[in-house]
Design a protein around this motif. Structure first.
Motif, PDB file in Angstrom:
ATOM      1  N   ALA A 164       0.818  -1.217   0.000  1.00 38.57           N
ATOM      2  CA  ALA A 164       0.000   0.000   0.000  1.00 38.57           C
ATOM      3  C   ALA A 164       0.849   1.264   0.000  1.00 38.57           C
ATOM      4  CB  ALA A 164      -0.933   0.001   1.213  1.00 38.57           C
ATOM      5  N   TYR A 165       2.128   1.138   0.364  1.00 37.30           N
ATOM      6  CA  TYR A 165       3.026   2.295   0.444  1.00 37.30           C
ATOM      7  C   TYR A 165       4.011   2.332  -0.729  1.00 37.30           C
ATOM      8  CZ  TYR A 165       1.268   2.364   5.226  1.00 37.30           C
ATOM      9  OH  TYR A 165       0.448   2.394   6.329  1.00 37.30           O
ATOM     10  N   ARG A 166       3.793   1.504  -1.717  1.00 32.50           N
ATOM     11  CA  ARG A 166       4.757   1.355  -2.801  1.00 32.50           C
ATOM     12  C   ARG A 166       4.982   2.660  -3.558  1.00 32.50           C
ATOM     13  NH1 ARG A 166       3.047  -3.688  -5.556  1.00 32.50           N
ATOM     14  NH2 ARG A 166       3.991  -4.666  -3.710  1.00 32.50           N
ATOM     15  N   HIS A 167       3.978   3.526  -3.596  1.00 37.94           N
ATOM     16  CA  HIS A 167       4.097   4.772  -4.344  1.00 37.94           C
ATOM     17  C   HIS A 167       4.826   5.860  -3.563  1.00 37.94           C
ATOM     18  CE1 HIS A 167       0.593   5.284  -1.778  1.00 37.94           C
ATOM     19  NE2 HIS A 167       0.672   6.590  -1.966  1.00 37.94           N
ATOM     20  N   TRP A 168       5.158   5.622  -2.297  1.00 36.12           N
ATOM     21  CA  TRP A 168       5.827   6.639  -1.495  1.00 36.12           C
ATOM     22  C   TRP A 168       7.271   6.799  -1.953  1.00 36.12           C
ATOM     23  CZ3 TRP A 168       4.504   7.394   4.329  1.00 36.12           C
ATOM     24  CH2 TRP A 168       3.122   7.573   4.459  1.00 36.12           C
ATOM     25  N   SER A 169       7.765   8.021  -1.908  1.00 31.84           N
ATOM     26  CA  SER A 169       9.104   8.333  -2.384  1.00 31.84           C
ATOM     27  C   SER A 169      10.173   7.643  -1.540  1.00 31.84           C
ATOM     28  CB  SER A 169       9.320   9.851  -2.353  1.00 31.84           C
ATOM     29  OG  SER A 169      10.601  10.196  -2.788  1.00 31.84           O
ATOM     30  N   SER A 170      11.181   7.106  -2.225  1.00 31.74           N
ATOM     31  CA  SER A 170      12.394   6.544  -1.612  1.00 31.74           C
ATOM     32  C   SER A 170      12.175   5.219  -0.896  1.00 31.74           C
ATOM     33  CB  SER A 170      13.046   7.541  -0.632  1.00 31.74           C
ATOM     34  OG  SER A 170      13.397   8.731  -1.296  1.00 31.74           O
ATOM     35  N   LEU A 171      11.005   4.593  -1.017  1.00 29.25           N
ATOM     36  CA  LEU A 171      10.798   3.322  -0.329  1.00 29.25           C
ATOM     37  C   LEU A 171      11.725   2.246  -0.888  1.00 29.25           C
ATOM     38  CD1 LEU A 171       9.382   1.557   1.721  1.00 29.25           C
ATOM     39  CD2 LEU A 171       7.567   1.140   0.047  1.00 29.25           C
ATOM     40  N   ASP A 172      11.779   2.103  -2.198  1.00 30.64           N
ATOM     41  CA  ASP A 172      12.621   1.069  -2.790  1.00 30.64           C
ATOM     42  C   ASP A 172      14.086   1.247  -2.402  1.00 30.64           C
ATOM     43  OD1 ASP A 172      10.436  -0.075  -4.009  1.00 30.64           O
ATOM     44  OD2 ASP A 172      10.772   0.898  -5.947  1.00 30.64           O
ATOM     45  N   GLU A 173      14.559   2.498  -2.435  1.00 30.33           N
ATOM     46  CA  GLU A 173      15.972   2.758  -2.132  1.00 30.33           C
ATOM     47  C   GLU A 173      16.307   2.485  -0.674  1.00 30.33           C
ATOM     48  OE1 GLU A 173      14.673   6.069  -5.044  1.00 30.33           O
ATOM     49  OE2 GLU A 173      13.785   4.731  -3.569  1.00 30.33           O
ATOM     50  N   ASN A 174      15.352   2.664   0.211  1.00 28.30           N
ATOM     51  CA  ASN A 174      15.648   2.601   1.647  1.00 28.30           C
ATOM     52  C   ASN A 174      15.075   1.379   2.362  1.00 28.30           C
ATOM     53  OD1 ASN A 174      17.112   5.128   2.063  1.00 28.30           O
ATOM     54  ND2 ASN A 174      15.215   6.133   1.492  1.00 28.30           N
ATOM     55  N   LEU A 175      14.305   0.540   1.658  1.00 28.70           N
ATOM     56  CA  LEU A 175      13.631  -0.560   2.341  1.00 28.70           C
ATOM     57  C   LEU A 175      14.621  -1.499   3.012  1.00 28.70           C
ATOM     58  CD1 LEU A 175      11.013  -1.931   3.113  1.00 28.70           C
ATOM     59  CD2 LEU A 175      11.113  -3.215   0.953  1.00 28.70           C
ATOM     60  N   GLY A 176      15.729  -1.815   2.355  1.00 32.25           N
ATOM     61  CA  GLY A 176      16.703  -2.716   2.958  1.00 32.25           C
ATOM     62  C   GLY A 176      17.221  -2.200   4.282  1.00 32.25           C
TER      63      GLY A 176
END
Length: 322
Positions: free
Chosen positions: A295-307
Motif C-alpha cells: 500500500a506504500y509502494r508509491h511513497w518516495s524513496s521506499l525502494d531505495e531505503n527498504l533494505g
C-alpha cells in the motif's frame, strides 16, 4: 555601516554581536525558483508543503514543511528548511502575511532539511530566538550542519551553496510551554522516535500539532532511533486534543495522516518479528516485507531505503527477543 560593502561572513559576525537589524541576502541566483503556496490550516497557522522527494537540482534541496504561526507579538516559524535560500523564501512568504517580524523559530530535530534555513531567518531577523531539543542544540555546534550541506550540494548541484549552519539559541525540553504573543507552544519529547532528540510542538490554542519527522506522508528514509518509540510518540501526539496534524514531509490533515504512518511502522515491526521468529535473516525477509507494505509502494524513496529500514527493524526486534 554600509551593508553592501561587507562580506557575508562579516554580516554573520555582526548578527552574532547583535549589531545589525537586517543583513544582506544570500546569493540571489540561488533563490528558490518555485512559487510554493501558503496553505492555511487555521486562522493563524500556515504551512508551506515542500516536495516529498530526495534533494535534486529541480527542487533545490527543498523538501520539508516549514510552518508559520502568527501571534500578537510576531511570527513563529517551525522548521525553516534545508538552506539559507529556503529560509529566505520563508521570510518572503511571511512578509506577504504580516508586517510583524519573525520572533522565534522551533527546530524539530537535527536533520539538515529541517533547520539549515535558520540562517535565512537570522539574516532578516537577528533577534529571533531559535529553540530545539538540548541534544539537537549540541549537535548543531559540531559538524552536523556541514555534513548535511555537503550531502545536499552533492545531490542538488550545489543548491545549498553559501549556507552557514546557524544552530539553536535555547533548549526546549519535554513539557515546556513557551508562550509567545499569547500563543502557547507546548513541547513534547516522549523519547527516541525518528531520532533520539525529536520534539513535537503542540499549539493547544489552535488545536494544531507539528509532528516533525515523527510522522511522514509520502516519503521514507532510514531510521536513526526506534520504531517502537516512534509509534509511542505518534500515540502521544494523537492524545493531545489536536485536530490538525502537520507531518515533517507530506500533506497536513486530520488524525488519518498520523495513523497511516503509524500503520506502516506497526506493519514493519510485525512482519520483521514474524520472519525473525521463523529464522529468516533481514536480507531474506526483505521481499516478504515489501509485499506486506504494498500500500506504500508509491511513497518516495521506499525502494531505495527498504533494505536499511528492514535491517533497523531487525536489530530492534532482535534486541527485544533476547
Amino acid at each position: 555601516m554600509i551593508l553592501h560593502s561587507i562580506t557575508k561572513g562579516a554580516v554573520m559576525l555582526a548578527l552574532a554581536a547583535g549589531l545589525v537589524a537586517q543583513a544582506i541576502p544570500s546569493d540571489p541566483a540561488r533563490a528558490i525558483r518555485a512559487d510554493y503556496p501558503l496553505d492555511r490550516l487555521t486562522p493563524n497557522v500556515y504551512v508551506i508543503h515542500g516536495p516529498t522527494a530526495d534533494p535534486t537540482p529541480e527542487n533545490q534541496a527543498f523538501r520539508n514543511n516549514p510552518g508559520i504561526v502568527l501571534t500578537t507579538e510576531g511570527v513563529v516559524v517551525i522548521d525553516p528548511g534545508s538552506s539559507v535560500h529556503v529560509g529566505e523564501m520563508v521570510v518572503r512568504k511571511v512578509k506577504t502575511l504580516t508586517p510583524r517580524p519573525i520572533v522565534a523559530v522551533f527546530n524539530t530535530h537535527a536533520h539538515g532539511d529541517h533547520w539549515l534555513g535558520n540562517e535565512g531567518i537570522k539574516l532578516a531577523y537577528p533577534r529571533a530566538v531559535i529553540y530545539a531539543h538540548p541534544k539537537m542544540k549540541a549537535m548543531a555546534l559540531q559538524d552536523e550542519g556541514r555534513m548535511w550541506i555537503k550531502a545536499f550540494n552533492d545531490l542538488s548541484a550545489g543548491a545549498a551553496e553559501g549556507t552557514t549552519p546557524v544552530g539553536p539559541d535555547k533548549a526546549a525540553n519535554d513539557g515546556d510551554v513557551i508562550t509567545i504573543g499569547g500563543t502557547r507552544f507546548r513541547i513534547l519529547h516522549p523519547g527516541p522516535a525518528h531520532s533520539d532528540h525529536d520534539i513535537m510542538i503542540e499549539l493547544p490554542d489552535e488545536k494544531v500539532l507539528f509532528f516533525g519527522d515523527v510522522v511522514r506522508d509520502g516519503l521514507f528514509s532510514p531510521f536513526q532511533a526506534s520504531f517502537k518509540g516512534n509509534i509511542a510518540s505518534i500515540d502521544r501526539g494523537l492524545r493531545t486534543g489536536a485536530e490538525v496534524f502537520v507531518p515533517g514531509h507530506g500533506r497536513s490533515g486530520d488524525a488519518t495522516v498520523a495513523m497511516n504512518y503509524r500503520r506502516f511502522l506497526e506493519t514493519m515491526r510485525e512482519q520483521v518479528r514474524h520472519h525473525y521468529r521463523n529464522g529468516l535473516s533481514d536480507f531474506e525477509m526483505k521481499p516478504r516485507v515489501a509485499e506486506a507494505l504494498a500500500a506504500y509502494r508509491h511513497w518516495s524513496s521506499l525502494d531505495e531505503n527498504l533494505g536499511r529500514l528492514v535491517s533497523a527493524a531487525y536489530q530492534e526486534i532482535e534486541a527485544e527477543e533476547f
